[in-house]
Enzyme design. Structure first.
Site, PDB file in Angstrom:
ATOM      1  N   ASN A  90       9.042  44.646   2.830  1.00 18.04           N
ATOM      2  CA  ASN A  90       9.557  45.397   3.977  1.00 18.04           C
ATOM      3  C   ASN A  90      10.834  44.748   4.510  1.00 18.04           C
ATOM      4  OD1 ASN A  90       9.616  47.411   6.131  1.00 18.04           O
ATOM      5  ND2 ASN A  90       7.431  47.645   5.717  1.00 18.04           N
ATOM      6  N   HIS A 116      12.590  44.012   1.010  1.00 15.21           N
ATOM      7  CA  HIS A 116      11.778  43.715  -0.178  1.00 15.21           C
ATOM      8  C   HIS A 116      12.280  42.509  -0.986  1.00 15.21           C
ATOM      9  CE1 HIS A 116       9.451  47.123   0.784  1.00 15.21           C
ATOM     10  NE2 HIS A 116      10.095  48.053   0.117  1.00 15.21           N
ATOM     11  N   HIS A 190       4.347  48.084  -4.708  1.00 16.76           N
ATOM     12  CA  HIS A 190       5.079  49.282  -4.282  1.00 16.76           C
ATOM     13  C   HIS A 190       4.821  50.476  -5.207  1.00 16.76           C
ATOM     14  CE1 HIS A 190       8.181  51.593  -2.291  1.00 16.76           C
ATOM     15  NE2 HIS A 190       8.563  50.548  -1.562  1.00 16.76           N
ATOM     16  N   THR A 191       3.590  50.672  -5.601  1.00 18.15           N
ATOM     17  CA  THR A 191       3.259  51.818  -6.446  1.00 18.15           C
ATOM     18  C   THR A 191       3.349  53.127  -5.664  1.00 18.15           C
ATOM     19  OG1 THR A 191       1.841  50.563  -7.941  1.00 18.15           O
ATOM     20  CG2 THR A 191       1.405  52.918  -7.772  1.00 18.15           C
ATOM     21  N   TYR A 192       3.958  54.134  -6.314  1.00 12.50           N
ATOM     22  CA  TYR A 192       3.986  55.505  -5.794  1.00 12.50           C
ATOM     23  C   TYR A 192       2.867  56.280  -6.477  1.00 12.50           C
ATOM     24  CZ  TYR A 192       8.840  54.797  -4.142  1.00 12.50           C
ATOM     25  OH  TYR A 192       9.973  54.357  -3.522  1.00 12.50           O
ATOM     26  N   ASP A 256       7.630  56.500   6.960  1.00  9.30           N
ATOM     27  CA  ASP A 256       8.012  55.216   6.366  1.00  9.30           C
ATOM     28  C   ASP A 256       7.761  54.170   7.442  1.00  9.30           C
ATOM     29  OD1 ASP A 256       8.932  53.221   4.752  1.00  9.30           O
ATOM     30  OD2 ASP A 256      11.023  53.874   4.710  1.00  9.30           O
ATOM     31  N   GLU A 320       1.404  50.514   1.028  1.00  7.55           N
ATOM     32  CA  GLU A 320       1.747  49.123   0.767  1.00  7.55           C
ATOM     33  C   GLU A 320       1.019  48.241   1.781  1.00  7.55           C
ATOM     34  OE1 GLU A 320       6.220  48.981   0.507  1.00  7.55           O
ATOM     35  OE2 GLU A 320       5.862  51.136   0.821  1.00  7.55           O
TER      36      GLU A 320
END
Length: 356
Positions: A90, A116, A190-192, A256, A320
């Protein structure tokens, strides 16, 4: 797991411009789950999960080749698909913080802020990998030494991340780290996710529940103001299951934000996501105090991933698990400083099932 079960094996995923080989490991269980992880960035490149009919499908955004993660388009967009994030996940305001009276300046890679881990975060390094087995399932142990001064951070930080694909259909990620000098640490993944990837172009119909009564209010640069605001009667109230798209229009730019997990979330579930088309369910549990819920607001269709799927706005969502953004500059937030003699430890599980 039976003693006869094999440990994960590796294939070469490709090579970086300097010739460094990148390996790809695949973890499996007896129920049809399959997680594929690259040593480049510790990236989860693929996660096959059965739907309500028993048909497996890939539920994470990413690419079939290493070149996808190296392309100019990807580097420009920098969405961090599936990657391990560090040294600090972040944002840190203006890339600055002070620790024990010493000021530090980090790389500013997100406007005026650091995001990040900076320009060369943990998502862009090659991790050392050791595959194995545990009582829970197949494992992949990744290690990286972040040298003192990397991206402006103090101290040599030794990081270990263990991926485990369990017999009860969870992808577990265990993080640990030690340092020889005090330093902020905030590790995450940080997987989508899109639980109907290939069937639905966006995640707006996904139904989300978050065990959080409050969220961290942010300014226009997504930096926390320090206020923990009640989610009740706002578009941030996911205490009861709600479709992502239900009130998204009321949130400028999209979700976000960091949600402040309720204390009981550490023994219960931090988040649950249900996708009606596939019937897939994902349950998230974590030891972390917060979770950044991000709805792929910056995806714009310029990236084409696996199976030719174009990743347009809201093509995936992230959960996350983490400490709060900008904690080094927010004395009322949970502390993120790791000191010599201490061990950073964190664990998150993404468990999958179906509703029929």
């Amino acid at each position: 797991m039976p003693d006869s079960a094999p440990a994960p094996t590796a294939v070469e995923f490709g090579r970086l411009p300097d010739g460094t080989a990148v390996l790809l490991y695949t973890l499996t269980n007896a129920h049809g789950l399959r997680a594929t992880i690259s040593t480049y960035g510790g990236t989860l490149t693929s996660l096959l999960v059965p739907d309500k009919t028993g048909r497996p499908g890939d539920v994470v955004l990413g690419f079939d080749t290493l070149e996808g993660y190296q392309s100019p388009e990807f580097r420009k967009a920098n969405p961090y698909f599936g990657a391990l994030i560090g040294r600090y996940g972040n944002r840190i305001a203006r890339g600055r913080f002070s620790l024990d009276g010493q000021p530090y300046q980090l790389a500013r890679n997100n406007g005026e802020n650091s995001l990040h881990g900076g320009n060369q975060g943990f998502d862009k390094v090659v991790w050392d990998a050791v595959p194995g087995l545990s009582a829970a399932g197949q494992t992949l142990r990744l290690t990286y030494l972040s040298p003192a001064g990397e991206e402006g951070y103090p101290g040599n930080l030794r990081v270990t991340v263990v991926y485990t694909l369990t017999a009860d259909n969870a992808l577990q990620i265990d993080y640990s780290a030690t340092t020889d000098q005090a330093t902020p640490v905030n590790l995450t993944n940080h997987t989508y996710f899109n639980l109907a990837l290939g069937q639905q172009p966006d995640v707006l119909a996904h139904v989300v529940r978050l065990a959080a009564d409050h969220y961290t209010v942010v300014d226009d640069d997504l930096i926390p103001t320090g206020e923990l605001r009640p989610a009740e009667d706002t578009p941030f109230d996911f205490r009861q299951p709600r479709a992502i798209g239900e009130q998204l229009a009321r949130v400028p730019g999209g979700y976000d934000h960091n949600w402040v997990l309720n204390p009981e979330a550490k023994t219960l579930l931090a988040a649950t996501v249900y996708e009606p088309t596939s019937g897939r369910v994902m349950e998230v549990s974590t030891t972390e105090p917060g979770v950044q819920f991000y709805t792929g607001n910056f995806l714009d269709g310029t990236l084409t991933g696996k199976n030719g799927v174009r990743y347009a706005k809201h093509a995936g969502f992230c959960l996350e698990t983490q400490h709060f953004p900008d904690s080094p500059n927010q004395p009322t937030f949970p502390d993120t400083v790791l000191r010599p003699g201490q061990t950073f430890q964190s664990s998150t599980r993404y468990r999958f099932g179906v509703r029929v």
